[in-house]
Design a protein around this motif. Structure first.
Motif, PDB file in Angstrom:
ATOM      1  N   ALA A 105       6.231   4.869  -0.667  1.00  0.00           N
ATOM      2  CA  ALA A 105       5.369   3.807  -1.185  1.00  0.00           C
ATOM      3  C   ALA A 105       6.120   2.838  -2.087  1.00  0.00           C
ATOM      4  O   ALA A 105       5.702   1.689  -2.253  1.00  0.00           O
ATOM      5  N   THR A 106       7.228   3.267  -2.673  1.00  0.00           N
ATOM      6  CA  THR A 106       7.986   2.413  -3.592  1.00  0.00           C
ATOM      7  C   THR A 106       9.082   1.615  -2.877  1.00  0.00           C
ATOM      8  O   THR A 106       9.899   0.978  -3.530  1.00  0.00           O
ATOM      9  N   VAL A 107       9.096   1.650  -1.552  1.00  0.00           N
ATOM     10  CA  VAL A 107      10.104   0.927  -0.771  1.00  0.00           C
ATOM     11  C   VAL A 107       9.599  -0.468  -0.420  1.00  0.00           C
ATOM     12  O   VAL A 107       8.443  -0.634  -0.020  1.00  0.00           O
ATOM     13  N   MET A 297       0.033   2.066  -8.716  1.00  0.00           N
ATOM     14  CA  MET A 297      -0.142   2.418  -7.313  1.00  0.00           C
ATOM     15  C   MET A 297      -1.586   2.775  -7.013  1.00  0.00           C
ATOM     16  O   MET A 297      -2.250   3.474  -7.781  1.00  0.00           O
ATOM     17  N   CYS A 298      -2.074   2.278  -5.878  1.00  0.00           N
ATOM     18  CA  CYS A 298      -3.414   2.597  -5.390  1.00  0.00           C
ATOM     19  C   CYS A 298      -3.300   3.656  -4.294  1.00  0.00           C
ATOM     20  O   CYS A 298      -2.233   3.878  -3.730  1.00  0.00           O
ATOM     21  N   GLY A 299      -4.432   4.257  -3.953  1.00  0.00           N
ATOM     22  CA  GLY A 299      -4.456   5.224  -2.871  1.00  0.00           C
ATOM     23  C   GLY A 299      -3.811   6.532  -3.266  1.00  0.00           C
ATOM     24  O   GLY A 299      -3.585   6.821  -4.447  1.00  0.00           O
ATOM     25  N   GLY A 300      -3.490   7.339  -2.252  1.00  0.00           N
ATOM     26  CA  GLY A 300      -2.917   8.645  -2.520  1.00  0.00           C
ATOM     27  C   GLY A 300      -1.968   9.084  -1.437  1.00  0.00           C
ATOM     28  O   GLY A 300      -1.944   8.532  -0.331  1.00  0.00           O
ATOM     29  N   GLY A 301      -1.158  10.097  -1.751  1.00  0.00           N
ATOM     30  CA  GLY A 301      -0.235  10.667  -0.778  1.00  0.00           C
ATOM     31  C   GLY A 301       0.755   9.649  -0.248  1.00  0.00           C
ATOM     32  O   GLY A 301       1.217   8.759  -0.972  1.00  0.00           O
TER      33      GLY A 301
END
Length: 367
Positions: A105-107, A297-301
């Motif tokens: 997610a951080t890419v 960050m939103c969402g999960g996983g």
């Protein structure tokens, strides 16, 4: 004694060495001039088909991306969660998303983009029982007014790519492995655990999620469907870049149910203040890559996404293609990303670059 001397007729005399040299020089000069006139024609005959091929490849890439941009963010047309997907999660992500080799997610990748939308499909339903995230089966609501084929689950089929999402900013993608119409169950791959336990009413619908990226090893524009297939779309693509522009005001959706927190609201329902940006492009602000991966960050996983991705309202795409034949590419690196062996003249086909901007209509419905 009389000496007789024979003289050849004047018309039968031979050529002197000087005359032969002069005539040869004239012949070489004339022949060279003829070949110099023919050479450009030969060069054009070789380069023009290559130019046409480059334009055709660029057209295919341009039209494919444009159509996907236009559709990005299209949401359900029925039920409690109609409207653009940007009200629930980020439908445009600057990375690879899916079952095979997803990016973290951080890419942020400026040569990769994932575009998500719900097609014109009647395969839409909601879950009828709260679902734990480790479940391999979704119990869903049989839908009324389905096509008259005895199908209570409105066209859901084995192998269909499906999304489940709610109003908290969470979503999960999975593939249907079995449909049980009578029991109103959708089974999915057991290894595709959900990122959260979804409550009754979470929406389930058919989804299209395509990742477009540049394969720098094969020089191809690629498309990944989020499942098992990566396919090449355009050959000899040497550069691909995506730039993002967004709302200066921070997003206010998605808003989670009472008592639940997300990237925009705490559990008490208080809004988490985000900065207002300075416009750079008309009424929109440039969203640099560093801003689209630093959180919150939103969402999960694996489906987390930066909150600023909810601001995106316009995308600029730039694509560059090269001549397939190296003998038509020169040495100047400003004209050729991959230099070839051409020394100029008529056998010279520079790289072809095009840039276009799209403001996806589904992301701009409330502007």
């Amino acid at each position: 004694m009389t000496r007789c001397v024979h003289r050849a007729p004047a018309g039968e005399s031979g050529y002197s060495l000087i005359e032969l040299l002069v005539s040869t020089a004239i012949m070489v000069t004339v022949t060279g001039a003829i070949f110099s006139l023919m050479n450009p024609a030969q060069g054009n005959a070789q380069t023009q088909p290559e130019v046409a091929d480059m334009q055709q490849r660029m057209r295919v890439g341009n039209e494919t991306l444009f159509k996907e941009f236009v559709m990005a963010g299209a949401g359900p047309y029925q039920g409690a969660v109609t409207g653009s997907l940007v009200n629930f999660f980020a439908p445009i992500l600057p990375r690879r998303v899916g079952r095979l080799n997803p990016d973290a997610a951080t890419v942020f990748k400026d040569d990769t983009i994932t575009l998500t939308y719900i097609p014109n499909s009647y395969s839409q339903t909601t879950i009828s029982q709260a679902m734990p995230n480790v479940s391999a089966e979704l119990k869903v609501t049989a839908q009324p007014n389905c096509p008259a084929d005895g199908d209570q689950l409105c066209g859901f089929t084995d192998g269909m790519n499906v999304i489940i999402f709610d109003t908290s900013g969470n979503f999960d993608l999975f593939s249907v492995t079995k449909v049980q119409d009578n029991a109103a169950h959708l089974q999915h791959r057991s290894q595709e655990d959900l990122s959260k336990a979804y409550d009754v009413g979470a929406h389930v619908t058919q989804i299209v999620s395509n990742t477009f990226y540049l394969n720098t090893q094969t020089h191809q524009l690629m498309r990944y469907n989020g499942g098992d297939n990566d396919v090449p779309l355009v050959d000899n693509v040497v550069d691909l870049k995506f730039e993002y522009f967004g709302e200066i005001n921070p997003p206010k959706l998605p808003k989670p149910p009472a008592g639940e927190a997300n990237c925009l609201y705490d559990a008490a329902g208080n809004y988490v203040n985000l900065p207002t940006l300075t416009p750079d492009d008309g009424s929109l602000a440039v969203l640099p890559g560093s801003m689209l991966k630093d959180g919150p960050m939103c969402g999960g996983g694996a489906n987390q996404f930066d909150v600023d991705l909810l601001r995106i309202r316009k995308v600029r795409a730039t694509m560059r293609v090269q001549a397939a034949n190296p003998s038509l590419r020169g040495l100047d690196t400003t004209l050729f990303r991959n230099p070839g062996t051409s020394r100029g003249g008529e056998r010279f086909v520079p790289d072809y670059t095009i840039s276009f901007e799209v403001a996806p209509r589904n992301l701009n419905l409330t502007r």
